[in-house]
Design a protein around this motif. Structure first.
Motif, mmCIF file in Angstrom:
data_model
loop_
_atom_site.group_PDB
_atom_site.id
_atom_site.type_symbol
_atom_site.label_atom_id
_atom_site.label_comp_id
_atom_site.label_asym_id
_atom_site.label_seq_id
_atom_site.Cartn_x
_atom_site.Cartn_y
_atom_site.Cartn_z
ATOM 1 N N ALA A 82 -5.135 -24.837 34.593
ATOM 2 C CA ALA A 82 -4.086 -23.841 34.758
ATOM 3 C C ALA A 82 -3.719 -23.210 33.414
ATOM 4 N N VAL A 83 -3.628 -24.046 32.383
ATOM 5 C CA VAL A 83 -3.345 -23.538 31.039
ATOM 6 C C VAL A 83 -4.455 -22.597 30.589
ATOM 7 N N ALA A 84 -5.703 -22.943 30.901
ATOM 8 C CA ALA A 84 -6.834 -22.094 30.519
ATOM 9 C C ALA A 84 -6.714 -20.713 31.149
ATOM 10 N N VAL A 85 -6.307 -20.654 32.409
ATOM 11 C CA VAL A 85 -6.154 -19.369 33.090
ATOM 12 C C VAL A 85 -5.065 -18.541 32.421
ATOM 13 N N LEU A 86 -3.940 -19.177 32.122
ATOM 14 C CA LEU A 86 -2.830 -18.464 31.490
ATOM 15 C C LEU A 86 -3.215 -17.955 30.101
ATOM 16 N N LEU A 87 -3.865 -18.816 29.319
ATOM 17 C CA LEU A 87 -4.257 -18.408 27.973
ATOM 18 C C LEU A 87 -5.329 -17.326 28.006
ATOM 19 N N ALA A 88 -6.229 -17.391 28.988
ATOM 20 C CA ALA A 88 -7.258 -16.356 29.111
ATOM 21 C C ALA A 88 -6.624 -15.000 29.429
ATOM 22 N N ALA A 89 -5.612 -15.014 30.311
ATOM 23 C CA ALA A 89 -4.920 -13.763 30.632
ATOM 24 C C ALA A 89 -4.197 -13.214 29.398
ATOM 25 N N ALA A 90 -3.569 -14.121 28.648
ATOM 26 C CA ALA A 90 -2.890 -13.697 27.424
ATOM 27 C C ALA A 90 -3.888 -13.166 26.400
ATOM 28 N N TRP A 91 -5.067 -13.772 26.351
ATOM 29 C CA TRP A 91 -6.104 -13.320 25.411
ATOM 30 C C TRP A 91 -6.565 -11.906 25.737
ATOM 31 N N VAL A 92 -6.818 -11.649 27.032
ATOM 32 C CA VAL A 92 -7.238 -10.303 27.439
ATOM 33 C C VAL A 92 -6.151 -9.297 27.084
ATOM 34 N N TRP A 93 -4.896 -9.639 27.349
ATOM 35 C CA TRP A 93 -3.777 -8.744 27.027
ATOM 36 C C TRP A 93 -3.722 -8.453 25.534
ATOM 37 N N SER A 94 -3.892 -9.503 24.723
ATOM 38 C CA SER A 94 -3.826 -9.314 23.268
ATOM 39 C C SER A 94 -4.995 -8.490 22.754
ATOM 40 N N GLU A 95 -6.171 -8.657 23.345
ATOM 41 C CA GLU A 95 -7.335 -7.877 22.929
ATOM 42 C C GLU A 95 -7.134 -6.395 23.261
ATOM 43 N N LEU A 96 -6.546 -6.113 24.411
ATOM 44 C CA LEU A 96 -6.320 -4.723 24.811
ATOM 45 C C LEU A 96 -5.303 -4.033 23.906
ATOM 46 N N ARG A 97 -4.367 -4.803 23.342
ATOM 47 C CA ARG A 97 -3.325 -4.225 22.499
ATOM 48 C C ARG A 97 -3.681 -4.228 21.012
ATOM 49 N N ALA A 98 -4.712 -4.995 20.631
ATOM 50 C CA ALA A 98 -5.055 -5.126 19.218
ATOM 51 C C ALA A 98 -5.670 -3.835 18.689
ATOM 52 N N ALA A 99 -5.288 -3.486 17.439
ATOM 53 C CA ALA A 99 -5.858 -2.285 16.816
ATOM 54 C C ALA A 99 -7.353 -2.463 16.571
ATOM 55 N N THR A 100 -7.744 -3.663 16.148
ATOM 56 C CA THR A 100 -9.162 -3.996 15.954
ATOM 57 C C THR A 100 -9.438 -5.292 16.719
ATOM 58 N N PRO A 101 -9.739 -5.195 18.000
ATOM 59 C CA PRO A 101 -9.907 -6.402 18.820
ATOM 60 C C PRO A 101 -11.076 -7.254 18.353
ATOM 61 N N LEU A 102 -10.937 -8.565 18.570
ATOM 62 C CA LEU A 102 -12.037 -9.479 18.272
ATOM 63 C C LEU A 102 -13.221 -9.174 19.180
ATOM 64 N N ILE A 103 -12.934 -8.970 20.443
ATOM 65 C CA ILE A 103 -13.952 -8.604 21.428
ATOM 66 C C ILE A 103 -13.442 -7.375 22.172
ATOM 67 N N ASP A 104 -14.162 -6.302 22.071
ATOM 68 C CA ASP A 104 -13.759 -5.037 22.670
ATOM 69 C C ASP A 104 -13.887 -5.132 24.189
ATOM 70 N N MET A 105 -12.743 -5.104 24.874
ATOM 71 C CA MET A 105 -12.773 -5.219 26.333
ATOM 72 C C MET A 105 -13.479 -4.032 26.986
ATOM 73 N N LYS A 106 -13.424 -2.861 26.334
ATOM 74 C CA LYS A 106 -14.179 -1.731 26.859
ATOM 75 C C LYS A 106 -15.674 -2.017 26.822
ATOM 76 N N MET A 107 -16.093 -2.684 25.730
ATOM 77 C CA MET A 107 -17.501 -3.070 25.636
ATOM 78 C C MET A 107 -17.848 -4.069 26.731
ATOM 79 N N MET A 108 -16.964 -5.049 26.963
ATOM 80 C CA MET A 108 -17.241 -6.079 27.961
ATOM 81 C C MET A 108 -17.281 -5.491 29.371
#
Length: 496
Positions: A233-259
């Protein structure tokens, strides 16, 4: 860009192959020897499994991070740093006096995971365009070969020397590769501007750890244990938070548009499913063949002999990787991935239903090497062609990382199936292996269906139109071949 003459790309490839080969070996060398390490270090069976889990966790976290760092600051020196971490971890593991030190050493070795995406990125930067697909295919096959070859070599190394040399030998090879990289690999001319976004990096680490720990420990803790359910359950929550942070980051670690690119997410889905089947096979086939025949199955094979039964998979994987570049240009990467999954499914079905004779095991391991060799090599080439050059390292790193996550799932699920029913002797029932390998065959069959979603590149309808396209590129000053022109077209078509 460096002003000195750049070394020949074949020398660069040799150094990359040596370093990545050492990392690949360390993924599996210890699998057949966990019981030996357990006895030598006077620990329990559940505790010694962390020798594998710690390495898996570290590599899963560091692979995409180092890939991104290399894209920003230059791939050469980050590649050297990854090899240095792998070498230091290997030396520490070789002299480890207890389990705690060995686990720490395996965590440090996980830094070597960055060598995979960085190596693919260096190939794209340095190689002639018409050589990229072939070189990437061979390196991708080499990572898979290392998984089977490590199991094959473990027994002879321990018999001739001792288990400490399972780390000394890859450590020495890594040191040689690191020195060669410093001296002969040129600095990458292609960079992606930006900085590291540390919040996504921390969240990525968090959800991977929260996912992989329960998947690795579920067979001993129980799938219904509160710790397993809570961590998932924690993994799901943290994964959702990770996607949110990547979408808001100026220079994302992993570009969600690329993914989200069709050429990326489809290949990642197939990598996840194939990883489930492949790692389950590597983890449990040695145990199956080592089981005394008095149990009604198995062959009572020694560690060395069980490794030899897996040797055909390594040979055929590497052999197939040599031709993937040519086959990709002729048939397309999608066709090869689909074909590889179908062949792999057939081999997994052989493990489930045709395992009463040793020759059947040899044939099945050879066949599965062909299938997974085709699929892994072609998938990596597909991802390389689907993203801009500046995102090669992180994109291929995530593809390899997703395969590792799939492997964790596969090993955990297979363990639960195999150990669900035990004989009075304490050995798993034969039906457990039949069911387990049957489930894995079904998973690889789903991978074949998923591979049908991979976009097909558009091809010129006639030789005349192809020549015209290439002629236009040449006249405009773009020195590329017909193959690279097609590759750039694929990247463009799969990009959005």
């Amino acid at each position: 860009m460096e002003s000195a003459p750049r070394p020949h790309y074949q020398l660069t490839f040799g150094i990359l192959a040596l370093g990545i080969g050492a990392f690949s070996l360390l993924q599996s060398l210890v699998i057949p020897l966990l019981s030996t390490v357990q006895a030598e270090l006077h620990t329990s069976q559940s505790a010694v499994t962390w020798v594998l889990t710690a390495y898996l966790l570290s590599a899963s976290v560091m692979t995409p991070i180092l890939g991104r760092v290399g894209d920003i600051y230059g791939k050469k020196w980050v590649f050297v740093a990854a090899l240095a971490g792998l070498a230091v971890g290997s030396v520490l593991a070789a002299v480890a006096p207890n389990l705690a030190v060995l686990i720490v050493a395996r965590v440090i070795q996980g830094l070597g995971g960055g060598s995979l995406p960085l190596g693919f990125g260096i190939i794209r930067d340095e190689f002639p365009a018409d050589r990229v697909a072939g070189a990437v295919g061979i390196l991708a096959a080499l990572t898979a070969v290392g998984g089977s070859l490590g199991i094959v070599l473990a027994g002879p190394i321990v018999n001739a020397l001792n288990w400490h040399w399972l780390f000394w030998l890859p450590g020495i090879a890594t040191m040689v590769a690191a020195v060669g990289a410093v001296l002969f690999i040129p600095q990458s001319p292609i960079r992606s501007p930006g900085t590291i976004s540390w919040l996504p990096a921390v969240l990525l680490s968090g959800w991977l750890v929260a996912l992989l720990v329960p998947l690795s420990e579920a067979p001993s803790w129980g799938w219904g244990a509160p710790a397993v359910i809570g961590l998932l359950a924690v993994a799901v929550l943290l994964a959702a938070a990770w996607v949110w942070s990547e979408l808001r980051a100026a220079t994302p670690l992993i570009d969600m548009k690329m993914m989200r690119r069709p050429g990326v997410w489809t290949n990642n889905l197939v990598a996840l499913l194939i990883g489930v089947g492949m790692y389950a096979m590597f983890a449990f086939l040695p145990e199956f063949v080592q089981t005394p025949s008095s149990a009604g199955y198995g062959f009572g094979a020694s560690i060395t002999r069980s490794g030899l039964m897996l040797l055909p998979s390594g040979v055929t994987m590497f052999a197939v990787g040599l031709f993937v570049g040519t086959l990709t240009r002729r048939l397309g990467g999608k066709v090869l991935v689909v074909a590889g999954c179908v062949v792999g499914c057939a081999a997994m079905a052989m493990f489930a239903f045709a395992h009463s004779q040793e020759w059947e095991i040899y044939v099945a391991t050879g066949v599965i090497g062909v299938g997974f060799g085709l699929a892994f090599s072609a998938m990596t080439a597909n991802v390389v062609s689907a993203v801009p050059a500046g995102q090669t390292s992180v994109a291929t790193g995530m593809n390899a990382n997703i395969r590792t996550i799939g492997g964790s799932i596969g090993a955990a699920v297979m363990a639960s199936i195999v150990t669900a029913k035990l004989e009075p002797s304490g050995l798993p029932a034969a039906s457990g292996y039949t069911t387990g390998f049957g489930v894995m065959a079904a998973v690889v069959a789903v991978a074949a269906l998923a591979a049908l979603l991979i976009p097909s590149p558009r091809r010129p309808r006639t030789a005349a139109t192809e020549a015209a396209a290439v002629g236009t590129l040449v006249m405009s000053g773009d020195a590329v071949t017909a193959e690279s022109a097609a590759g750039e077209t694929v990247a463009s078509e799969l990009g959005e």
